[in-house]
Design an enzyme around this catalytic site. Structure first.
Site, PDB file in Angstrom:
ATOM      1  N   LYS A 209     -87.719 -28.219   8.649  1.00  0.00           N
ATOM      2  CA  LYS A 209     -87.552 -29.025   7.430  1.00  0.00           C
ATOM      3  C   LYS A 209     -86.161 -28.809   6.841  1.00  0.00           C
ATOM      4  O   LYS A 209     -85.835 -27.730   6.362  1.00  0.00           O
ATOM      5  CB  LYS A 209     -88.584 -28.666   6.366  1.00  0.00           C
ATOM      6  CG  LYS A 209     -88.547 -29.709   5.242  1.00  0.00           C
ATOM      7  CD  LYS A 209     -89.223 -29.272   3.971  1.00  0.00           C
ATOM      8  CE  LYS A 209     -88.295 -28.705   2.928  1.00  0.00           C
ATOM      9  NZ  LYS A 209     -87.244 -29.606   2.438  1.00  0.00           N
ATOM     10  N   GLU A 284     -83.752 -15.241   4.730  1.00  0.00           N
ATOM     11  CA  GLU A 284     -82.325 -15.045   4.418  1.00  0.00           C
ATOM     12  C   GLU A 284     -82.107 -15.664   3.046  1.00  0.00           C
ATOM     13  O   GLU A 284     -82.145 -16.884   2.904  1.00  0.00           O
ATOM     14  CB  GLU A 284     -81.482 -15.711   5.511  1.00  0.00           C
ATOM     15  CG  GLU A 284     -80.108 -15.117   5.629  1.00  0.00           C
ATOM     16  CD  GLU A 284     -79.103 -15.868   4.792  1.00  0.00           C
ATOM     17  OE1 GLU A 284     -78.885 -15.453   3.637  1.00  0.00           O
ATOM     18  OE2 GLU A 284     -78.542 -16.855   5.283  1.00  0.00           O
ATOM     19  N   CYS A 318     -74.353 -17.899   0.351  1.00  0.00           N
ATOM     20  CA  CYS A 318     -75.233 -16.800  -0.051  1.00  0.00           C
ATOM     21  C   CYS A 318     -74.463 -15.481  -0.081  1.00  0.00           C
ATOM     22  O   CYS A 318     -74.812 -14.582  -0.823  1.00  0.00           O
ATOM     23  CB  CYS A 318     -76.416 -16.720   0.897  1.00  0.00           C
ATOM     24  SG  CYS A 318     -75.954 -16.858   2.613  1.00  0.00           S
ATOM     25  N   GLU A 415     -76.909 -14.926  -9.266  1.00  0.00           N
ATOM     26  CA  GLU A 415     -76.205 -15.722  -8.264  1.00  0.00           C
ATOM     27  C   GLU A 415     -75.763 -17.033  -8.924  1.00  0.00           C
ATOM     28  O   GLU A 415     -76.589 -17.748  -9.500  1.00  0.00           O
ATOM     29  CB  GLU A 415     -77.153 -16.010  -7.092  1.00  0.00           C
ATOM     30  CG  GLU A 415     -76.469 -16.680  -5.934  1.00  0.00           C
ATOM     31  CD  GLU A 415     -77.356 -16.772  -4.703  1.00  0.00           C
ATOM     32  OE1 GLU A 415     -78.553 -17.063  -4.854  1.00  0.00           O
ATOM     33  OE2 GLU A 415     -76.837 -16.556  -3.601  1.00  0.00           O
TER      34      GLU A 415
END
Ligand code: NAP
Ligand code: MG
Length: 516
Positions: A209, A284, A318, A415
């Site tokens: 996906k 991850e 990331c 983040e």
């Protein structure tokens, strides 16, 4: 051609974006034709069972560029059934020689290479990243990654183990089965390849996906998978929203989930995996990576590297170096030069080869970034560059640099996933290890110093899945990538990434003895 490009990517990694020569990048197709918008099941393109479609936009303009078939549970059920059938014992895929699986993966890499301009153009159109990056980073790295995994197909085997008494023991490394793979929007093609390559090399089947914002290159990859000659059902692609991800997660015939995205959704994935068959899971997730600059460095070079470590891909990485810790002796000079570098950064049309920075992925992400910038201002950090949105259309944010950031500010803890650099001051070696590790994340870290003793001390002390020394954002399919702590678990790439797609079967055979 691509070998050339990969040399440029090498220099992109080592000297930063600003210093790269653009001459070797072929001209783009600024409005690439959109060919595939369906759901790929059993090597056939399908419409959604519900009849629903969803739009994908060009983030540089905000314009809708295509309508995509929206997969939900009914479509995922069909995709999983196809993947299960393709995995069944005696199927063409299960009977295929391992070396033939490798050959098909090499063929897929060749097809991407053949279509490199189109695929890089499509990535830029759908995601907004500068075409130069789509070509030299995403497409080049995808080709290299598939070739690396192709080589593994017939080289991943078990061991023979002498054991006591009249037995012989050995291990078989077998594919896990049907792998559900859910990916984000920041590197749409490359993340699809990172997932599909090792799964296919080891004989699994896949239901993938893509992120709802960026389905187009994954869908084109699906067409190339079909053209390469993979049997039907080996790779199925289900564009859609979280509902499609949920259907994969909860499906009893999915054996493994590989997920890249936010820590928040990562937790939902792990919980869902546990409650639905204890699926094998690799995650991850996010990061807040420290980049530690000691005073003995060449300041100009370190400023450029720290800039690249944060601003690459509009900060949507990331592993972005979003906490830049600078030793007090060079702090003022470093701040001044970092602000000057950010102000020089070129924003604009991502198809223009002089553009370093394109738009953020969408309005929602830009909104999150702007509210974190506001929190930085209100919590007392000093803004030395940027701080605003940019341009009349599209989802741009000015390259932003905060100085005098304190460890407890939101911009130092959360983040941001945007072009916002935080600069913090430090003075002691032990102090900086403690501060660098004071984060719930542990994806990556970097150290810049000419002192090998300091570098080694830091390497040992930093709790992160990757530590870069005197460089940033260097990746290789040969090397594992993944996180400590809330940055996830499991590793992708390298031998560890391959192992994550196999089960170990122990076989013990009684050896007949004469006269027994
Ligand atoms: P996300 O919400 O974690 O989405 C990642 C993938 O998971 C997408 O394919 C998404 O589908 C799917 N998904 C979302 N909710 C789901 C659910 N409940 N069950 C199953 N699948 C689900 O990430 P995002 O919205 O793209 O970005 C949000 C934040 O994630 C960013 O600000 C950043 O912090 C982080 N992020 C990290 C990475 C990374 O590489 N580690 C990459 C991108 C983003 P839809 O797209 O259809 O929602
Ligand atoms: Mg898009």
């Amino acid at each position: 051609m691509l070998r050339n490009a990969s040399r440029v990517f090498g220099s992109l990694r080592s000297v930063g974006v600003g210093s790269v020569r653009f001459s070797s990048v072929p001209a783009a197709q600024p409005k690439p034709q959109i060919l595939y918008t369906g759901i790929l099941i059993d090597n056939e393109w399908h419409k959604s069972e519900s009849g629903k479609v969803f739009p994908t936009t060009n983030p540089a303009t905000g314009e809708i560029i295509a309508e995509i078939q929206e997969a939900d549970k009914a479509d995922v059920d069909k995709a999983v059934a196809a993947a299960k059938k393709a995995f069944s014992l005696g199927s063409p895929w299960r009977r295929m020689d391992a070396s033939e699986r490798g050959r098909l993966l090499y063929k897929l890499a060749d097809l991407i290479e053949k279509n490199h301009v189109y695929m890089a153009s499509l990535e830029t159109y759908d995601n907004g990243k500068p075409y130069f990056m789509s070509h030299q980073a995403d497409v080049v790295a995808s080709v290299k990654n598939l070739r690396y995994h192709a080589g593994w197909a017939d080289k991943h085997h078990g061991i023979t183990v002498p054991i006591d008494d009249d037995y012989i023991g050995y291990t078989r490394l077998e594919p896990v089965g049907v792998c559900g793979q859910i990916i984000p929007w920041n590197f749409p093609l490359l993340m699809a390849v990172w997932k599909i390559g090792p799964a296919i090399a080891t004989g699994n089947t896949v239901v993938l996906k893509p992120a709802e914002q960026t389905s187009l290159t994954a869908l084109y990859l699906g067409q190339l998978i079909k053209e390469a000659g993979f049997p039907p059902g080996v790779v199925n692609i289900v564009p859609g929203f979280a509902a499609a991800g949920q259907a994969i997660l909860h499906h009893p015939n999915v054996d493994k989930i590989a997920f890249t995205g936010s820590t928040e959704v990562g937790k939902i994935i792990q919980q869902g995996s546990a409650m639905n068959g204890l699926k094998r899971t690799t995650l991850e997730l996010g990061g807040k990576s420290p980049n530690v600059i000691f005073a003995d460095v060449d300041v100009d070079a370190a400023v450029e590297q720290a800039h690249f470590g944060l601003f690459f891909n509009m900060g949507q990485c990331c592993c972005a170096g979003s906490r830049t810790y600078v030793e007090d002796k060079i702090y003022d000079e470093f701040v001044e030069k970092s602000a000057a570098r950010a102000k020089k950064r070129t924003l604009g049309d991502p198809f223009d080869l002089t553009t370093e920075q394109g738009p953020q992925i969408d309005q929602e992400q830009r909104g999150k970034i702007m509210s974190l910038i506001e929190s930085g201002k209100s919590q007392g950090a000093r803004i030395v560059a940027g701080g605003n949105t940019w341009g009349e259309r599209g989802f741009y944010v000015e390259p932003t640099v905060f100085a005098d950031v304190k460890d407890n500010m939101d911009i130092a803890r959360q983040e941001i996933f945007g072009p916002v650099q935080q600069i913090l001051k430090f003075s002691e070696l032990d102090e900086i290890i403690t501060r660098a590790n004071d984060s719930e994340y542990g994806l990556a870290a970097a150290v810049f110093t000419k002192d090998i003793d300091k570098a080694n001390y830091m390497i040992q002390g930093l709790r992160a899945g990757t530590v870069w020394v005197n460089c940033y954002n260097v990746f290789s399919p040969q090397l594992p990538f993944g996180g400590y702590k809330l940055s996830g678990h499991g590793r992708e790439n390298g031998p560890y990434g391959i192992s994550a797609y196999t089960e170990v079967k122990t076989v013990i055979t009684k050896v007949m003895q004469k006269n027994s």
